[in-house]
Design a protein around this motif. Structure first.
Motif, PDB file in Angstrom:
ATOM      1  N   ASP A  33       0.900  -1.289   0.092  1.00  0.00           N
ATOM      2  CA  ASP A  33      -0.049   0.038   0.012  1.00  0.00           C
ATOM      3  C   ASP A  33       0.737   1.087   0.161  1.00  0.00           C
ATOM      4  O   ASP A  33       2.030   1.335   0.564  1.00  0.00           O
ATOM      5  CB  ASP A  33      -1.038   0.054   1.229  1.00  0.00           C
ATOM      6  CG  ASP A  33      -1.896  -0.904   0.983  1.00  0.00           C
ATOM      7  OD1 ASP A  33      -2.369  -1.294   0.204  1.00  0.00           O
ATOM      8  OD2 ASP A  33      -2.263  -1.650   2.205  1.00  0.00           O
ATOM      9  N   GLY A  34       0.505   2.131  -0.648  1.00  0.00           N
ATOM     10  CA  GLY A  34       1.010   3.614  -0.712  1.00  0.00           C
ATOM     11  C   GLY A  34       2.381   3.595  -1.256  1.00  0.00           C
ATOM     12  O   GLY A  34       3.058   4.582  -0.985  1.00  0.00           O
ATOM     13  N   VAL A  35       2.694   2.969  -2.311  1.00  0.00           N
ATOM     14  CA  VAL A  35       3.955   3.002  -2.932  1.00  0.00           C
ATOM     15  C   VAL A  35       3.908   3.768  -4.163  1.00  0.00           C
ATOM     16  O   VAL A  35       2.535   3.743  -4.936  1.00  0.00           O
ATOM     17  CB  VAL A  35       4.516   1.471  -3.371  1.00  0.00           C
ATOM     18  CG1 VAL A  35       5.755   1.465  -4.431  1.00  0.00           C
ATOM     19  CG2 VAL A  35       4.689   0.409  -2.330  1.00  0.00           C
ATOM     20  N   ILE A  36       4.770   4.673  -4.380  1.00  0.00           N
ATOM     21  CA  ILE A  36       4.860   5.489  -5.504  1.00  0.00           C
ATOM     22  C   ILE A  36       5.967   5.294  -6.453  1.00  0.00           C
ATOM     23  O   ILE A  36       7.112   4.920  -6.075  1.00  0.00           O
ATOM     24  CB  ILE A  36       5.336   7.120  -5.052  1.00  0.00           C
ATOM     25  CG1 ILE A  36       4.217   7.716  -4.146  1.00  0.00           C
ATOM     26  CG2 ILE A  36       5.472   7.764  -6.170  1.00  0.00           C
ATOM     27  CD1 ILE A  36       4.619   8.903  -3.630  1.00  0.00           C
ATOM     28  N   MET A  37       5.525   4.628  -7.772  1.00  0.00           N
ATOM     29  CA  MET A  37       6.521   4.293  -8.631  1.00  0.00           C
ATOM     30  C   MET A  37       6.935   5.416  -9.535  1.00  0.00           C
ATOM     31  O   MET A  37       5.960   6.081 -10.214  1.00  0.00           O
ATOM     32  CB  MET A  37       5.842   3.181  -9.581  1.00  0.00           C
ATOM     33  CG  MET A  37       6.722   2.676 -10.734  1.00  0.00           C
ATOM     34  SD  MET A  37       8.101   1.580  -9.729  1.00  0.00           S
ATOM     35  CE  MET A  37       7.222   0.283  -9.771  1.00  0.00           C
ATOM     36  N   VAL A  38       8.136   5.966  -9.662  1.00  0.00           N
ATOM     37  CA  VAL A  38       8.471   6.856 -10.412  1.00  0.00           C
ATOM     38  C   VAL A  38       9.321   5.992 -11.713  1.00  0.00           C
ATOM     39  O   VAL A  38      10.105   5.448 -11.493  1.00  0.00           O
ATOM     40  CB  VAL A  38       9.998   7.518  -9.765  1.00  0.00           C
ATOM     41  CG1 VAL A  38      10.071   8.866 -10.726  1.00  0.00           C
ATOM     42  CG2 VAL A  38       9.246   8.160  -8.290  1.00  0.00           C
ATOM     43  N   ALA A  39       8.678   6.292 -12.972  1.00  0.00           N
ATOM     44  CA  ALA A  39       8.971   5.535 -13.982  1.00  0.00           C
ATOM     45  C   ALA A  39       8.886   6.471 -15.331  1.00  0.00           C
ATOM     46  O   ALA A  39       8.579   7.403 -15.274  1.00  0.00           O
ATOM     47  CB  ALA A  39       7.929   4.518 -14.052  1.00  0.00           C
ATOM     48  N   THR A  40       9.662   5.859 -16.426  1.00  0.00           N
ATOM     49  CA  THR A  40       9.396   6.229 -17.727  1.00  0.00           C
ATOM     50  C   THR A  40       8.163   5.464 -18.030  1.00  0.00           C
ATOM     51  O   THR A  40       7.511   4.744 -17.624  1.00  0.00           O
ATOM     52  CB  THR A  40      10.771   5.591 -18.429  1.00  0.00           C
ATOM     53  OG1 THR A  40      10.765   4.150 -18.406  1.00  0.00           O
ATOM     54  CG2 THR A  40      12.077   6.457 -17.974  1.00  0.00           C
ATOM     55  N   ILE A  41       7.687   5.861 -19.400  1.00  0.00           N
ATOM     56  CA  ILE A  41       6.802   5.168 -19.964  1.00  0.00           C
ATOM     57  C   ILE A  41       6.600   3.886 -20.221  1.00  0.00           C
ATOM     58  O   ILE A  41       5.730   3.408 -20.665  1.00  0.00           O
ATOM     59  CB  ILE A  41       6.156   6.124 -21.338  1.00  0.00           C
ATOM     60  CG1 ILE A  41       7.430   5.905 -22.387  1.00  0.00           C
ATOM     61  CG2 ILE A  41       5.885   7.679 -21.054  1.00  0.00           C
ATOM     62  CD1 ILE A  41       6.866   6.331 -23.758  1.00  0.00           C
ATOM     63  N   ALA A  42       7.928   3.229 -20.028  1.00  0.00           N
ATOM     64  CA  ALA A  42       8.082   1.418 -20.093  1.00  0.00           C
ATOM     65  C   ALA A  42       7.130   1.030 -19.074  1.00  0.00           C
ATOM     66  O   ALA A  42       6.850  -0.239 -19.415  1.00  0.00           O
ATOM     67  CB  ALA A  42       9.336   1.281 -20.043  1.00  0.00           C
ATOM     68  N   PHE A  43       6.895   1.636 -18.125  1.00  0.00           N
ATOM     69  CA  PHE A  43       5.982   1.128 -16.915  1.00  0.00           C
ATOM     70  C   PHE A  43       4.568   1.416 -17.171  1.00  0.00           C
ATOM     71  O   PHE A  43       4.066   2.605 -17.434  1.00  0.00           O
ATOM     72  CB  PHE A  43       6.465   1.523 -15.609  1.00  0.00           C
ATOM     73  CG  PHE A  43       5.684   1.213 -14.378  1.00  0.00           C
ATOM     74  CD1 PHE A  43       5.823   0.015 -13.837  1.00  0.00           C
ATOM     75  CD2 PHE A  43       4.714   2.061 -13.798  1.00  0.00           C
ATOM     76  CE1 PHE A  43       5.366  -0.413 -12.781  1.00  0.00           C
ATOM     77  CE2 PHE A  43       4.228   1.615 -12.890  1.00  0.00           C
ATOM     78  CZ  PHE A  43       4.503   0.241 -12.236  1.00  0.00           C
ATOM     79  N   GLY A  44       3.472   0.463 -16.738  1.00  0.00           N
ATOM     80  CA  GLY A  44       2.102   0.716 -16.630  1.00  0.00           C
ATOM     81  C   GLY A  44       1.378   0.095 -17.530  1.00  0.00           C
ATOM     82  O   GLY A  44       0.032  -0.322 -17.161  1.00  0.00           O
ATOM     83  N   MET A  45       1.735  -0.139 -18.717  1.00  0.00           N
ATOM     84  CA  MET A  45       0.833  -1.248 -19.722  1.00  0.00           C
ATOM     85  C   MET A  45       0.379  -2.180 -19.048  1.00  0.00           C
ATOM     86  O   MET A  45      -0.675  -2.951 -19.164  1.00  0.00           O
ATOM     87  CB  MET A  45       1.484  -1.337 -21.059  1.00  0.00           C
ATOM     88  CG  MET A  45       0.257  -1.680 -22.039  1.00  0.00           C
ATOM     89  SD  MET A  45       0.609  -1.412 -23.647  1.00  0.00           S
ATOM     90  CE  MET A  45       0.782  -3.017 -24.335  1.00  0.00           C
TER      91      MET A  45
END
Length: 632
Positions: A306-318
């Protein structure tokens, strides 16, 4: 293997009460509504969902455009449980297919996937289960689907339907192009009697036509849902110390929430994640420069904790199906509105309030335009990408409702302003910037069209520096003519002149500005220019988004329910949202069910989940202190 319960809605307690469809000659298959209720725990379909599901269940082909969080997955999962055979789901990422398979198994569905993460023995077991008709859904990547071995398996199995998820990957004009998707037209050629459904959340007119043409779905019925995500609040702010602006936004609106922060470069990702950690945030980096093991570890923490912030390039998320992402923040400008919509759509998939927050400045415009012009893309591709970037910039600098502008890009009309974006909540002011714009353009010209914004602002404000004197710019007619405006105002002017195409960026790598053809009319006095005025000082905006309860008892129940969910998830080794979404927990805290029947009436509670979890959650509601006592 598809199952139907004996009796009405008794909880599933063992396999002796389940009858495989293959042995049920006298028993009819369930209706879509029954599947929706008994398996997924919903009483009714969302808008357009029911039409799609009934059409595909009846054997029709479909092209479906539906926003992220709009229930696309059910559009093929429900027909897969209604139709005889196994549904084959084409999915582009291992993480995405594993996530959906886990969620389906939690709901009592026989689902599996075939991908490179499996051992040879595990793959053979899945293949045999397919041939024996024991699977309701089988997920695989397009690369595997195209292999002779897989096609041979499909020809020997009973296939109920083909679902092509993330269908925009077929578009060479899109932001997630996957060349393997171009060969998926063979599904229609080799299996003409099997219905196909292609689904995406991101597709303008060009991409829709390309999907239909390349996948052989020209005759398929099209279902185009609203692109609107009313639970997301859109905010765009001029960039001025982006990290501090980000932290202010997090503390003001999303303390303790899970979210994603997108940056353009790997270096910026690493630095931002470290900066946030130093200030007490649970932040992790994600980009292609990290090892595969580190990326997997960080992604798993984001999904499970819970509560994690992912700092990412657009390679992350799909490949992320996490429903309780409460915000998506951009520290750099996306390349297109399609990319922006896709990335911001990862927030608030559970339907609860969420934020899409972005800061951008003239450096973003300069960088993206320079990268585009220096790329090896064809002239036609560059022309299309320029148009996409211009639409993105118009969205940022517009003074009308952001949701109206965003939806208009996807050919959808929102009759009234949304009331849930920054331009609606805090309407921007505008000013006649004609004379200031002429000063700025003249300064670019008289300094030789070879300097960036910082130097040009110094000239206009009459700064007395060694650099100004070295180039003799203190002797130019434009030196000091803009002293009536602050440096912040001039940066805003240059940003908007770049955004509206009056200036371009030289390909010298230094961000030097040059005049464009468009500026001629403005310089000659043939036209005027109105610009938006950036707010002065710190933002006064406030208000926490997200779950809100009217009393402390409900808040305590919420904490106890989250603790119960975490305990059950840890016992099974699955992410907490696989047990129940936040929206279901919120309904529990508000309705406080005390019986099995009341628990079954909650949204998202199907037969299997009722049998597995009702007792634990009802106990947590009855005695929250006992559940919370085990939380450290």
């Amino acid at each position: 293997m598809k199952y139907q319960l004996r009796g009405s809605r008794d909880p599933v307690v063992d396999d002796s009460r389940l009858i495989p469809f293959a042995a049920m000659d006298a028993i009819s298959q369930p209706s879509p509504t029954q599947v929706l209720r008994d398996v997924f725990g919903f009483a009714s379909f969302r808008p357009l969902q029911g039409e799609v599901i009934h059409h595909v269940s009846d054997g029709g082909d479909a092209l479906v455009l539906m926003p992220t969080g709009g229930g696309k997955s059910l559009c093929f999962q429900v027909p897969a449980l209604v139709r005889a055979g196994t549904a084959i789901v084409v999915s582009p990422l291992i993480a995405l297919m594993q996530d959906q398979v886990q969620a389906l198994v939690q709901s009592g569905v026989q689902a599996a996937c075939l991908n490179s993460a499996l051992t040879a023995e595990e793959s053979r077991a899945v293949e045999q289960a397919l041939l024996r008709g024991e699977l309701d859904l089988l997920y695989c990547a397009p690369e595997r689907l195209l292999t002779p071995r897989m096609q041979s398996l499909l020809e020997r199995a009973q296939i109920s339907l083909f679902a092509i998820d993330e269908a925009h990957c077929v578009s060479q004009w899109g932001h997630d192009f996957r060349p393997e998707y171009l060969q998926l037209s063979m599904l229609h050629e080799r299996f003409p009697a099997v219905p196909r459904i292609a689904l995406t959340a991101t597709a303008d007119d060009r991409t829709r036509e390309e999907i239909a043409a390349r996948l052989g779905l020209a005759d398929a019925r099209r279902f185009i849902g609203s692109f609107d995500r009313p639970n997301i609040r859109y905010t765009v702010t001029p960039k001025n110390n982006a990290r501090q602006q980000l932290e202010q936004f997090l503390r003001r609106e999303h303390p303790g929430d899970a979210g994603i922060v997108y940056c353009l470069s790997r270096r910026r990702v690493d630095e931002t994640a470290e900066w946030l950690r130093e200030r007490g945030w649970n932040a992790l980096p994600y980009h292609a420069g990290l090892s595969a093991e580190q990326r997997q570890t960080n992604q798993q923490r984001f999904i499970s904790d819970d509560g994690v912030i992912m700092v990412a390039t657009i390679a992350f998320g799909m490949g992320i199906d996490k429903p309780d992402v409460r915000f998506v923040a951009h520290l750099d400008l996306p390349r297109s509105l399609e990319a922006y919509y896709q990335e911001t759509g990862r927030a608030g998939r559970d339907g609860l309030p969420a934020s899409a927050w972005m800061v951008y400045g003239h450096q973003d415009v300069a960088m993206l335009r320079q990268l585009l012009e220096e790329s090896a893309a064809s002239d036609e591709r560059k022309r299309v990408e320029r148009q996409k970037l211009e639409a993105m910039l118009a969205f940022c600098e517009g003074t009308v409702c952001r949701r109206q502008r965003l939806l208009a890009y996807f050919d959808e009309t929102l009759p009234e302003p949304c009331g849930n974006c920054d331009t609606c909540l805090w309407p921007p002011t505008t000013w006649d910037a004609t004379e200031a714009a002429r000063m700025a353009l003249s300064c670019v010209y008289r300094t030789g069209q070879r300097f960036g914004v910082a130097h040009l602002v110094d000239v206009l404000t009459g700064k007395d520096s060694d650099r100004i004197k070295r180039f003799g710019h203190d002797q130019q007619s434009t030196w000091g003519i803009g002293s009536a405006h602050s440096a912040k105002v001039w940066r805003s002017v240059f940003r908007q002149l770049l955004a509206f195409g009056y200036l371009t960026v030289d390909a010298d790598g230094y961000g030097s500005l040059r005049l464009s053809e468009r500026c001629r009319g403005l310089l000659r006095g043939d036209e005027t220019l109105t610009l938006r005025r950036d707010p002065e000082g710190r933002s006064k905006r406030s208000g926490t988004l997200g779950r809100r309860f009217i009393d402390e008892k409900s808040e305590r129940l919420w904490d106890a329910l989250r603790a119960c969910r975490r305990r059950l998830a840890d016992e099974q080794g699955v992410p907490p949202y696989m047990i129940f979404h936040d929206s279901t927990l919120q309904a529990m805290a508000e309705q406080r069910p005390a019986t099995m029947a009341e628990f079954a009436a909650l949204p998202g509670v199907g037969e299997t989940k009722r049998a597995r979890y009702a007792e634990a959650f009802i106990a947590a509601l009855a005695d929250p202190d006992s559940e919370l006592s085990g939380v450290t």
